[in-house]
Design a protein around this motif. Structure first.
Motif, PDB file in Angstrom:
ATOM      1  N   LYS A 217       1.024   2.618   2.774  1.00  0.00           N
ATOM      2  CA  LYS A 217      -0.220   2.320   3.492  1.00  0.00           C
ATOM      3  C   LYS A 217       0.140   1.709   4.837  1.00  0.00           C
ATOM      4  CE  LYS A 217      -3.591   3.627   1.224  1.00  0.00           C
ATOM      5  NZ  LYS A 217      -4.709   4.354   1.772  1.00  0.00           N
ATOM      6  N   ASN A 218      -0.324   2.301   5.895  1.00  0.00           N
ATOM      7  CA  ASN A 218      -0.027   1.803   7.241  1.00  0.00           C
ATOM      8  C   ASN A 218       1.473   1.570   7.426  1.00  0.00           C
ATOM      9  OD1 ASN A 218      -2.814   1.733   7.605  1.00  0.00           O
ATOM     10  ND2 ASN A 218      -2.898  -0.337   6.732  1.00  0.00           N
ATOM     11  N   GLY A 219       2.281   2.483   6.911  1.00  0.00           N
ATOM     12  CA  GLY A 219       3.734   2.387   7.077  1.00  0.00           C
ATOM     13  C   GLY A 219       4.391   1.391   6.144  1.00  0.00           C
ATOM     14  N   GLY A 220       3.627   0.689   5.313  1.00  0.00           N
ATOM     15  CA  GLY A 220       4.216  -0.298   4.388  1.00  0.00           C
ATOM     16  C   GLY A 220       3.843   0.026   2.952  1.00  0.00           C
ATOM     17  N   LYS A 221       4.226  -0.907   2.059  1.00  0.00           N
ATOM     18  CA  LYS A 221       3.913  -0.708   0.643  1.00  0.00           C
ATOM     19  C   LYS A 221       2.402  -0.693   0.432  1.00  0.00           C
ATOM     20  CE  LYS A 221       7.772  -3.303  -1.356  1.00  0.00           C
ATOM     21  NZ  LYS A 221       8.084  -4.585  -1.997  1.00  0.00           N
ATOM     22  N   HIS A 222       1.970  -0.015  -0.619  1.00  0.00           N
ATOM     23  CA  HIS A 222       0.554  -0.070  -1.002  1.00  0.00           C
ATOM     24  C   HIS A 222       0.200  -1.541  -1.265  1.00  0.00           C
ATOM     25  CE1 HIS A 222      -3.071   0.291  -3.430  1.00  0.00           C
ATOM     26  NE2 HIS A 222      -3.205   1.519  -2.947  1.00  0.00           N
ATOM     27  N   PRO A 223      -1.017  -1.985  -0.895  1.00  0.00           N
ATOM     28  CA  PRO A 223      -1.387  -3.399  -1.065  1.00  0.00           C
ATOM     29  C   PRO A 223      -1.158  -3.935  -2.479  1.00  0.00           C
ATOM     30  CG  PRO A 223      -3.097  -2.231   0.154  1.00  0.00           C
ATOM     31  CD  PRO A 223      -2.065  -1.209  -0.215  1.00  0.00           C
ATOM     32  N   VAL A 224      -1.318  -3.085  -3.496  1.00  0.00           N
ATOM     33  CA  VAL A 224      -1.192  -3.579  -4.872  1.00  0.00           C
ATOM     34  C   VAL A 224       0.259  -3.943  -5.204  1.00  0.00           C
ATOM     35  CG1 VAL A 224      -0.784  -1.433  -6.189  1.00  0.00           C
ATOM     36  CG2 VAL A 224      -2.259  -3.222  -7.143  1.00  0.00           C
ATOM     37  N   LEU A 225       1.204  -3.463  -4.369  1.00  0.00           N
ATOM     38  CA  LEU A 225       2.604  -3.862  -4.565  1.00  0.00           C
ATOM     39  C   LEU A 225       2.910  -5.160  -3.823  1.00  0.00           C
ATOM     40  CD1 LEU A 225       4.397  -0.420  -4.324  1.00  0.00           C
ATOM     41  CD2 LEU A 225       4.312  -1.940  -6.308  1.00  0.00           C
ATOM     42  N   GLN A 226       1.978  -5.576  -2.989  1.00  0.00           N
ATOM     43  CA  GLN A 226       2.207  -6.808  -2.222  1.00  0.00           C
ATOM     44  C   GLN A 226       1.631  -8.025  -2.924  1.00  0.00           C
ATOM     45  OE1 GLN A 226       1.011  -6.042   1.869  1.00  0.00           O
ATOM     46  NE2 GLN A 226       1.746  -3.957   1.641  1.00  0.00           N
ATOM     47  N   ARG A 227       0.509  -7.842  -3.636  1.00  0.00           N
ATOM     48  CA  ARG A 227      -0.056  -8.939  -4.428  1.00  0.00           C
ATOM     49  C   ARG A 227      -1.045  -8.357  -5.440  1.00  0.00           C
ATOM     50  NH1 ARG A 227      -0.907 -12.942  -1.617  1.00  0.00           N
ATOM     51  NH2 ARG A 227      -2.581 -13.946  -2.754  1.00  0.00           N
ATOM     52  N   PRO A 228      -1.271  -9.075  -6.557  1.00  0.00           N
ATOM     53  CA  PRO A 228      -2.237  -8.581  -7.537  1.00  0.00           C
ATOM     54  C   PRO A 228      -3.625  -8.438  -6.906  1.00  0.00           C
ATOM     55  CG  PRO A 228      -0.933 -10.365  -8.465  1.00  0.00           C
ATOM     56  CD  PRO A 228      -0.625 -10.317  -6.990  1.00  0.00           C
ATOM     57  N   ILE A 229      -4.318  -7.369  -7.284  1.00  0.00           N
ATOM     58  CA  ILE A 229      -5.646  -7.130  -6.699  1.00  0.00           C
ATOM     59  C   ILE A 229      -6.658  -6.883  -7.816  1.00  0.00           C
ATOM     60  CG2 ILE A 229      -7.041  -5.639  -5.186  1.00  0.00           C
ATOM     61  CD1 ILE A 229      -4.546  -4.993  -3.612  1.00  0.00           C
ATOM     62  N   ILE A 230      -7.850  -7.471  -7.656  1.00  0.00           N
ATOM     63  CA  ILE A 230      -8.982  -7.157  -8.534  1.00  0.00           C
ATOM     64  C   ILE A 230     -10.025  -6.469  -7.657  1.00  0.00           C
ATOM     65  CG2 ILE A 230     -10.675  -8.046 -10.188  1.00  0.00           C
ATOM     66  CD1 ILE A 230      -8.010  -9.064 -11.059  1.00  0.00           C
ATOM     67  N   TYR A 231     -10.318  -5.221  -7.993  1.00  0.00           N
ATOM     68  CA  TYR A 231     -11.337  -4.451  -7.278  1.00  0.00           C
ATOM     69  C   TYR A 231     -12.646  -4.625  -8.054  1.00  0.00           C
ATOM     70  CZ  TYR A 231      -7.189  -2.166  -5.254  1.00  0.00           C
ATOM     71  OH  TYR A 231      -5.991  -1.905  -4.624  1.00  0.00           O
ATOM     72  N   CYS A 232     -13.642  -5.278  -7.437  1.00  0.00           N
ATOM     73  CA  CYS A 232     -14.865  -5.656  -8.164  1.00  0.00           C
ATOM     74  C   CYS A 232     -16.043  -4.758  -7.805  1.00  0.00           C
ATOM     75  CB  CYS A 232     -15.246  -7.095  -7.816  1.00  0.00           C
ATOM     76  SG  CYS A 232     -13.958  -8.297  -8.164  1.00  0.00           S
ATOM     77  N   GLY A 233     -16.958  -4.587  -8.768  1.00  0.00           N
ATOM     78  CA  GLY A 233     -18.176  -3.819  -8.515  1.00  0.00           C
ATOM     79  C   GLY A 233     -19.179  -4.056  -9.626  1.00  0.00           C
ATOM     80  N   ASN A 234     -20.338  -3.407  -9.516  1.00  0.00           N
ATOM     81  CA  ASN A 234     -21.386  -3.616 -10.522  1.00  0.00           C
ATOM     82  C   ASN A 234     -20.973  -3.078 -11.884  1.00  0.00           C
ATOM     83  OD1 ASN A 234     -23.388  -4.970  -9.109  1.00  0.00           O
ATOM     84  ND2 ASN A 234     -24.107  -3.071  -8.143  1.00  0.00           N
ATOM     85  N   ASN A 235     -20.887  -3.962 -12.858  1.00  0.00           N
ATOM     86  CA  ASN A 235     -20.574  -3.623 -14.255  1.00  0.00           C
ATOM     87  C   ASN A 235     -19.237  -2.910 -14.451  1.00  0.00           C
ATOM     88  OD1 ASN A 235     -22.824  -4.867 -15.357  1.00  0.00           O
ATOM     89  ND2 ASN A 235     -24.108  -3.083 -14.939  1.00  0.00           N
ATOM     90  N   LYS A 236     -18.370  -2.965 -13.437  1.00  0.00           N
ATOM     91  CA  LYS A 236     -17.033  -2.378 -13.548  1.00  0.00           C
ATOM     92  C   LYS A 236     -16.071  -3.202 -12.706  1.00  0.00           C
ATOM     93  CE  LYS A 236     -18.810   2.323 -13.879  1.00  0.00           C
ATOM     94  NZ  LYS A 236     -18.909   3.645 -13.295  1.00  0.00           N
TER      95      LYS A 236
END
Ligand SMILES: Cc1cc2nc3c(=O)[nH]c(=O)nc-3n(C[C@H](O)[C@H](O)[C@H](O)COP(=O)(O)OP(=O)(O)OC[C@H]3O[C@@H](n4cnc5c(N)ncnc54)[C@H](O)[C@@H]3O)c2cc1C
Length: 442
Positions: A217-236
Motif C-alpha cells: 500500500k503506497n509503496g509500503g506494507k499493508h496497514p494490517v501488517l503495521q498494527r492490528p486493525i478493527i474495521y467497524c460497521g453496523n452489526n458487523k
C-alpha cells in the motif's frame, strides 16, 4: 514426583491452554501427583492466532512459563511490548474510503502467538506419565471415602481416582455438566440452565493469510501488517493482526443478528464455508479491507457461543477452569488470557505447602472467590465491546467522542489489579495456610 506418598493427586480433564499450564506448574511440585486426561489423541490443536495481555504475561511468569512463551511469541525477555502497541479502529462500512475513528495505544503489553505452537511447547515440558491421551471423560462421581475423592469415568470404559478434579475441558465441559446435573438432582433444578452454552447471535469467518500475499500500500506494507486493525460497521466488524513474527495475518469477520442472541444454533459450531460468503458479507466495505478479503482462502465459519455467567466455579473437590467456567466472546481477545490467570491462581494455591486433602475444598472456594468476579467482568466487557464495534449502542454521533470514551472504559480492566495480590487474597481466604512456597514470588 517423589517416591513418598503425594500430598494429593490432581486430575486435570482437558489439555488445552488452562489444563497444560496447570499441569506443567504442578508437575514441578515433588509432593503432588498430576494426571492430565485429554480426549484427543494429541495436544496439537488446529488453532490459529491468540493474543494475550500483560496480566497473562505476569501469570505465565508466576507459573514459570514465561521463557517458553517468549520463544513461541518471539517476545522480549522482560515481557515488554511495542510501546505503541494498540489497535486502529476504523469506520469501514460507508463506502470505499473508510476513516480512522481512533488509534488506541494500550498502556500494557499485548503479545500474539500461534496457539498450537504454545500447546506443543507446554506438552514437551510434561514429565513422562502425566499425560493420558485419548481419554474422554464422560462423568465423575464423588467417592464415599473419608477424604472425599473423585472418581473419573472415561468413554473407553476405564476409570481413575483423584483427590481434586479440575475441569479444564472447554466450553462444552462435561465436568460442568456433571457438577450442575448432580446439584439439580439434589434439589437445585434451576442450575440446569447453566449446563448448555448459549449462541451469541454472532457468526465469525476466520482464516490465516500468509503476509507476503497482501498487496503493498503506497509503496509500503499493508496497514494490517503495521498494527492490528478493527474495521467497524453496523452489526458487523472485521479484525486483522499479524502473528508468528509477521509470517501470517490472523483475520476474522463478525456478522451479528442481534435479535437471535440466546437462540439455539442447530448446525455444527464450526464448519468450512465459501470465500464468496465472506466476500458478500463485507461487500461495499472500504478498499483496504477488500484487499485483505481477496486473500482469504478456505475460511472457517464459527457460530460464537459463550457460557452463561455461572453462580459458582467450585463444589467440594471439583473446580471449573478457563472456558469450562467462563467461555466468552472474543471481542477483547481474553478467553485464553483469563484461562491462564485461572491456571496461575489455582497452581499457586494447590502447590502451597499448607493445602492438604483436609482443606482442598476451601482452596477451591478461595480460587472461585478471587477469579469469578474478574472473569465475569471480562465476559461482560467483552460482549459490550462487540456492541460498540458494531455501532449498536448509539455512541457514534458527535465525532465518535462518546464511542472513544466508552472504548477506553471497556479496556480498563487489562491494567487492573496485580495477580500477586489476587493470589495472596486467595491464600488468605484458604483457612490454615501459612508461609510461602519457593517457585511463586509472593
Ligand atoms: C475464534 C476464537 C478466537 C479466539 N481468540 C482469542 C484470543 O485472541 N485471545 C484469547 O485470550 N482468547 C481467544 N480465544 C479464546 C480461547 O481460545 C479460549 O478461551 C481458550 O482456548 C480456553 O482454554 P481452555 O484450556 O479453557 O479450553 P480449550 O482450549 O477449549 O481446551 C479444552 C481441552 O479439553 C479437551 N476436552 C474437551 N472435552 C473433554 C473431555 N470430555 N474429556 C477430556 N478432554 C476433553 C479438549 O480436547 C481440549 O484439548 C478465542 C476463541 C475462539 C473460538
Amino acid at each position: 514426583m517423589s517416591s513418598s506418598q503425594p500430598r494429593f493427586t490432581v486430575g486435570i480433564c482437558g489439555g488445552g491452554v488452562s489444563g497444560l499450564c496447570i499441569a506443567v506448574a504442578l508437575s514441578r511440585c515433588p509432593d503432588i501427583e498430576v494426571h492430565v486426561y485429554e480426549a484427543a489423541n494429541s495436544f496439537k490443536e488446529i488453532g490459529a492466532g491468540v493474543m494475550i495481555w500483560g496480566r497473562a504475561w505476569r501469570a505465565l511468569s508466576l507459573l514459570g512459563l514465561d521463557q517458553v512463551f517468549r520463544e513461541v511469541a518471539g517476545a522480549p525477555a522482560d515481557g515488554s511490548a511495542d510501546p505503541q502497541f494498540g489497535f486502529d479502529y476504523r469506520r469501514s462500512d460507508l463506502g470505499s474510503e473508510g476513516f480512522l475513528i481512533h488509534r488506541h495505544v494500550l498502556p500494557y503489553p499485548g503479545h500474539n502467538f500461534h496457539r498450537a505452537h504454545f500447546l506443543d511447547a507446554l506438552a514437551d515440558l510434561l514429565p513422562a506419565g502425566v499425560a493420558h491421551l485419548g481419554k474422554r471423560l464422560v462423568s465423575f462421581t464423588y467417592k464415599n471415602t473419608p477424604t472425599g475423592q473423585v472418581g473419573l469415568h472415561f468413554v473407553d470404559g476405564t476409570s481413575a481416582t483423584c483427590d481434586v478434579l479440575l475441569g479444564c475441558d472447554g466450553i462444552r465441559s462435561v465436568v460442568r455438566r456433571c457438577m450442575f446435573e448432580g446439584l439439580a438432582r439434589d434439589g437445585r433444578p434451576q442450575l440446569t440452565q447453566y449446563i448448555e452454552p448459549m449462541w451469541t447471535g454472532e457468526i465469525l469467518y476466520r482464516c490465516l493469510i500468509p503476509s507476503e500475499e497482501l498487496p503493498l500500500k503506497n509503496g509500503g506494507k499493508h496497514p494490517v501488517l503495521q498494527r492490528p486493525i478493527i474495521y467497524c460497521g453496523n452489526n458487523k466488524h472485521f479484525f486483522g493482526y499479524s502473528i508468528g513474527r509477521q509470517k501470517w495475518v490472523n483475520v476474522g469477520g463478525f456478522v451479528t443478528t442481534p435479535g437471535r442472541r440466546g437462540d439455539t444454533w442447530e448446525e455444527p459450531w464450526v464448519s468450512e464455508c465459501s470465500v464468496q460468503e465472506v466476500v458478500e458479507s463485507f461487500a461495499g466495505w472500504e478498499r483496504d479491507l477488500q484487499d485483505i478479503i481477496k486473500c482469504v482462502e478456505r475460511p472457517m465459519k464459527w457460530a460464537v457461543h459463550q457460557v452463561k455467567p455461572l453462580p459458582f466455579f467450585a463444589h467440594r473437590h471439583v473446580a471449573l477452569v478457563g472456558d469450562a467456567a467462563h467461555a466468552m466472546t472474543t471481542h477483547q481477545a481474553s478467553g485464553a488470557e483469563q484461562a491462564i490467570e485461572d491456571a496461575c491462581v489455582l497452581a499457586a494455591l494447590l502447590s502451597h505447602s499448607s493445602v492438604t486433602q483436609a482443606n482442598l475444598s476451601q482452596a477451591l472456594k478461595a480460587y472461585e472467590r478471587v477469579r469469578l468476579p474478574i472473569a465475569q467482568h471480562v465476559m461482560a466487557v467483552s460482549a459490550a465491546t462487540g456492541e460498540l464495534y458494531e455501532m449498536r449502542n448509539g455512541l457514534n454521533g458527535d465525532g465518535y467522542s462518546a464511542w472513544i470514551s466508552e472504548l477506553k472504559t471497556l479496556w480498563r480492566w487489562v491494567a487492573g489489579e496485580d495477580l500477586k495480590t489476587e493470589i495472596n487474597k486467595a491464600l488468605v481466604m484458604t483457612r490454615d495456610i501459612g508461609g510461602t512456597r519457593f517457585q511463586y514470588k509472593l
